[in-house]
Scaffold this motif. Sequence first.
Motif, PDB file in Angstrom:
ATOM      1  N   PRO A 152       0.788  -1.110   0.025  1.00  0.00           N
ATOM      2  CA  PRO A 152       0.136  -0.027   0.086  1.00  0.00           C
ATOM      3  C   PRO A 152       0.877   1.330  -0.077  1.00  0.00           C
ATOM      4  N   ALA A 153       0.236   2.307  -0.580  1.00  0.00           N
ATOM      5  CA  ALA A 153       1.172   3.634  -0.615  1.00  0.00           C
ATOM      6  C   ALA A 153       1.566   4.019   0.855  1.00  0.00           C
ATOM      7  N   CYS A 154       2.620   4.868   1.119  1.00  0.00           N
ATOM      8  CA  CYS A 154       3.084   5.232   2.117  1.00  0.00           C
ATOM      9  C   CYS A 154       3.295   3.976   3.353  1.00  0.00           C
ATOM     10  N   THR A 155       3.681   2.744   2.848  1.00  0.00           N
ATOM     11  CA  THR A 155       3.844   1.801   3.689  1.00  0.00           C
ATOM     12  C   THR A 155       5.683   1.405   3.599  1.00  0.00           C
ATOM     13  N   ASP A 156       6.331   1.032   4.653  1.00  0.00           N
ATOM     14  CA  ASP A 156       7.711   0.539   4.601  1.00  0.00           C
ATOM     15  C   ASP A 156       7.744  -0.947   4.187  1.00  0.00           C
ATOM     16  N   ALA A 157       8.733  -0.652   3.430  1.00  0.00           N
ATOM     17  CA  ALA A 157       9.007  -2.380   2.952  1.00  0.00           C
ATOM     18  C   ALA A 157       9.787  -3.086   4.065  1.00  0.00           C
ATOM     19  N   VAL A 158       9.539  -4.109   4.758  1.00  0.00           N
ATOM     20  CA  VAL A 158      10.236  -4.798   5.795  1.00  0.00           C
ATOM     21  C   VAL A 158      11.175  -5.948   5.326  1.00  0.00           C
ATOM     22  N   LEU A 159      12.421  -5.925   5.591  1.00  0.00           N
ATOM     23  CA  LEU A 159      13.371  -6.749   5.271  1.00  0.00           C
ATOM     24  C   LEU A 159      13.720  -7.747   6.653  1.00  0.00           C
ATOM     25  N   GLU A 160      14.133  -9.197   6.353  1.00  0.00           N
ATOM     26  CA  GLU A 160      14.379 -10.174   7.364  1.00  0.00           C
ATOM     27  C   GLU A 160      15.969  -9.803   7.513  1.00  0.00           C
ATOM     28  N   PRO A 161      16.335 -10.279   9.015  1.00  0.00           N
ATOM     29  CA  PRO A 161      17.635 -10.160   9.182  1.00  0.00           C
ATOM     30  C   PRO A 161      18.625 -10.784   8.093  1.00  0.00           C
ATOM     31  N   GLY A 162      19.613 -10.052   7.788  1.00  0.00           N
ATOM     32  CA  GLY A 162      20.720 -10.885   6.690  1.00  0.00           C
ATOM     33  C   GLY A 162      20.214 -10.391   5.333  1.00  0.00           C
ATOM     34  N   GLU A 163      19.241  -9.975   5.014  1.00  0.00           N
ATOM     35  CA  GLU A 163      18.494  -9.345   3.692  1.00  0.00           C
ATOM     36  C   GLU A 163      19.089  -7.939   3.401  1.00  0.00           C
ATOM     37  N   LEU A 164      19.409  -7.853   2.097  1.00  0.00           N
ATOM     38  CA  LEU A 164      19.715  -6.615   1.513  1.00  0.00           C
ATOM     39  C   LEU A 164      18.953  -6.219   0.385  1.00  0.00           C
ATOM     40  N   THR A 165      18.763  -4.952  -0.011  1.00  0.00           N
ATOM     41  CA  THR A 165      18.228  -4.358  -1.068  1.00  0.00           C
ATOM     42  C   THR A 165      18.931  -4.443  -2.492  1.00  0.00           C
ATOM     43  N   TRP A 166      18.046  -4.545  -3.314  1.00  0.00           N
ATOM     44  CA  TRP A 166      18.481  -4.520  -4.810  1.00  0.00           C
ATOM     45  C   TRP A 166      17.536  -3.705  -5.712  1.00  0.00           C
ATOM     46  N   ARG A 167      18.103  -3.054  -6.807  1.00  0.00           N
ATOM     47  CA  ARG A 167      17.153  -1.984  -7.363  1.00  0.00           C
ATOM     48  C   ARG A 167      15.952  -2.776  -8.343  1.00  0.00           C
ATOM     49  N   GLY A 168      15.142  -2.393  -8.503  1.00  0.00           N
ATOM     50  CA  GLY A 168      14.245  -2.771  -9.417  1.00  0.00           C
ATOM     51  C   GLY A 168      14.099  -1.851 -10.574  1.00  0.00           C
ATOM     52  N   THR A 169      12.873  -1.840 -11.367  1.00  0.00           N
ATOM     53  CA  THR A 169      12.733  -0.993 -12.594  1.00  0.00           C
ATOM     54  C   THR A 169      11.525   0.034 -12.016  1.00  0.00           C
ATOM     55  N   HIS A 170      11.870   1.222 -11.777  1.00  0.00           N
ATOM     56  CA  HIS A 170      11.140   2.132 -10.946  1.00  0.00           C
ATOM     57  C   HIS A 170      10.086   2.626 -11.920  1.00  0.00           C
ATOM     58  N   ILE A 171       8.876   3.134 -11.238  1.00  0.00           N
ATOM     59  CA  ILE A 171       7.893   3.497 -12.266  1.00  0.00           C
ATOM     60  C   ILE A 171       7.719   5.033 -11.605  1.00  0.00           C
ATOM     61  N   ILE A 172       8.268   5.954 -12.196  1.00  0.00           N
ATOM     62  CA  ILE A 172       8.182   7.381 -11.861  1.00  0.00           C
ATOM     63  C   ILE A 172       7.573   8.067 -13.049  1.00  0.00           C
ATOM     64  N   ASP A 173       6.456   9.052 -12.616  1.00  0.00           N
ATOM     65  CA  ASP A 173       5.779   9.877 -13.372  1.00  0.00           C
ATOM     66  C   ASP A 173       5.894  11.225 -13.124  1.00  0.00           C
ATOM     67  N   VAL A 174       6.598  12.240 -13.647  1.00  0.00           N
ATOM     68  CA  VAL A 174       6.675  13.653 -13.146  1.00  0.00           C
ATOM     69  C   VAL A 174       5.707  14.568 -13.907  1.00  0.00           C
ATOM     70  N   LEU A 175       5.124  15.328 -12.994  1.00  0.00           N
ATOM     71  CA  LEU A 175       4.123  16.308 -13.527  1.00  0.00           C
ATOM     72  C   LEU A 175       4.598  17.630 -13.123  1.00  0.00           C
ATOM     73  N   ALA A 176       4.185  18.678 -14.030  1.00  0.00           N
ATOM     74  CA  ALA A 176       4.533  20.219 -13.941  1.00  0.00           C
ATOM     75  C   ALA A 176       3.582  20.735 -12.860  1.00  0.00           C
ATOM     76  N   GLU A 177       4.132  21.564 -12.078  1.00  0.00           N
ATOM     77  CA  GLU A 177       3.171  22.378 -11.156  1.00  0.00           C
ATOM     78  C   GLU A 177       2.241  23.211 -12.008  1.00  0.00           C
ATOM     79  N   GLU A 178       1.096  23.366 -11.777  1.00  0.00           N
ATOM     80  CA  GLU A 178       0.159  24.415 -12.283  1.00  0.00           C
ATOM     81  C   GLU A 178       0.370  25.743 -11.848  1.00  0.00           C
ATOM     82  N   ARG A 179       0.637  26.637 -12.904  1.00  0.00           N
ATOM     83  CA  ARG A 179       1.040  27.940 -12.657  1.00  0.00           C
ATOM     84  C   ARG A 179      -0.187  28.637 -12.122  1.00  0.00           C
ATOM     85  N   ALA A 180      -0.228  29.588 -11.147  1.00  0.00           N
ATOM     86  CA  ALA A 180      -1.234  30.328 -10.413  1.00  0.00           C
ATOM     87  C   ALA A 180      -1.881  31.490 -11.323  1.00  0.00           C
ATOM     88  N   SER A 181      -3.142  31.348 -11.479  1.00  0.00           N
ATOM     89  CA  SER A 181      -3.596  32.173 -12.459  1.00  0.00           C
ATOM     90  C   SER A 181      -3.787  33.671 -11.812  1.00  0.00           C
TER      91      SER A 181
END
Length: 673
Positions: free
Chosen positions: A644-673
């Motif tokens: 779920p969003a805003c949830t930590d990924a918990v690792l077991e003792p002795g485990e390490l992280t490795w990178r996956g293929t991240h899904i990043i969307d970038v939006l432009a901030e709307e200008r104030a009218s």
Amino acid sequence: MSWGRDIRVKDLLMVPAEVDGGLEPQLLAPTRQAVRARVADRIDDYTPEWTNRRPDDAGVALVRAYGTVAEAVNVRLNRAPRRLALEHLDIAGVRALQARPAQAMLAIEVAPRAGAAVDLPAGSAFLVPGGDVPVVIETLQTCQALPGALASVAVHTDGWVVNDRPGGLGGVAPFGTHPHVPAELWLGIDSPVAPDALLSVAFEFVSPPGRAAASAVATSVPAPPPTVRWEAMTRAGATELPVERDDTAGLGQSGVLTLRVDTPAPWVKRTLPGRTGDVPLYWLRARLVTNDYPDDRHLARVTLNGVTAMAARSLRGEVLLPLDRRASGRSRYRLAQVPVVPGSVLIDVADSSADPFGAEASDDLTSVWTEVDDLAGAGPEDRVFLLDAAAGTVTFGDGLHGRAVPSGYRNVVARVYATGGGTSGLPAPGARIGAQRSIPNLTGATVLSITTGADAETPGELVLRGPDELCSRGRAVAPADYATLALAAEGVDVARAHCLPGIDPRSSGRPVPGVVGVIVVPQTSTTDGPPLPSPEGLRAVADHLAREVGVVGAEVVAAAPRYRVITAQAVLVARAGSDLAAIGSAARDAIDAWLDPLHGHDGTGWPFGGPVRWDVLTRLLLAELPALTAVSRLAFRIDGRRLPACTDAVLEPGELTWRGTHIIDVLAEERAS
């Protein structure tokens, strides 16, 4: 439950310092708030009568003023030169780890039509192709290499199981799935020359199906190896062959077996009993004598003409250069080539003081001097010396602690020493290498297996490791000691190590009394995936910890880490007019660097078992990407399973992280009218 700690996670906080590529230890509290808090913790012990701690109290004002002044002083002290820390470690006897050569197992290749075996003495050199400076690999023992090859492997228990592909057995049990007497292992040699004098065979084992492949086990007092009797099938029948050298410990592990072939009857070609239609071969038989052979040993490959080797070059007959020579007292000399492999130096010293005209035979005046770790324990007549492997300097005694070098001209000669080490330029398993000098009928060698070697420790790495070595004092007792001393395993490049006391990494974290689990991470990886140690490296680490520095009776299980693939998915909001594509690429790079198992997190690598926190990543992205204004809907996937969003990924003792293929969307901030 105590899980131990990673040697890269320090009790002392670390702060960036203005030195080349490193961190300095933070010896004192860096902020005024921390200084005041430490003073406040002592009030009850030193001045219990002081109860009025309101802001207008004079004592509170004094503490606040002290914290403000001490902050500036502490910041300056924390940035003391690294040389000061290194000098303290040197005084305490902590030395930087030197470059260590890789250990290899080779298969010597001979021309198929050679009319005789090729005698290859110990120290025969092979060159690794490629690179500006060719890497030299030298054999460590004598080998009489036969032309031809090992053509067949047969197992006889209740019947015959024959495999004609010994170069890729795929997991054959040497004495059957349930080893028992009188099980037999037959090795068929197809050669135009009968084995004579010495016969060397390399055995490589693989983990059985369903069991962890990336682990190695060792104990301080290894169990007696199974009793195996080796026999040559000669004209007179089966003739026992004495074992000259057995690195396999009774076919219990990968290694080279060398047999002495001094059979009174000639070795003849024949077929297996009951298989008259087969091609006649020279058969070598291994008979199981006792019923204690484990059922988890499976052969991956058996190769003729096996030999152990080291990635180093030997030099002989070199006259040492005197640096600081005294008639009495300690004297220093220098070897020409560095780094020197510790333990490889033998020095001849000639004493010509009693024979100034050289009338006597020089051999009678020459003595052999050997290397020691410390001259303090040497006696006045001990012919010993101290070696600085990195600088190539040799220090002799002063006549009180170690014998002093007698006077003479060019009378200190290195009979032999080896130089080399490091991780660069090493061949991969399966690579072919050529002989340094031409030998009739010798066509080269194939690398069956090789460790990674190890580079010399940098000053920054010594500052990180030094305090832990002082705590361990060269013995592995506490969990942190096992992690620290794993770095010094011979011929293995260990970047990080983590100890799991009472945990067997092969049993999914299940507590096992008497077992010490050690997770090993190498500096480099042979694939594009996460860094994984080789089986040879794991075995070297397990043997070093269990048999040289560990607690007697403990079983050490060295294993590769389990990596959890972490994929981040988020929507980033950037200021209007920003380059959205560049921001998305920079965000992915920042996440990859943050998750890196060797250099991520705080620069020292992801902590073993440390959770992947969404709020930390949010702050990281906002800090490293100034154009970002918000991070929205951040969620993780762990091994493909979405959290779920805003949830930590918990690792077991002795485990390490490795990178996956991240899904990043970038939006432009709307200008104030």
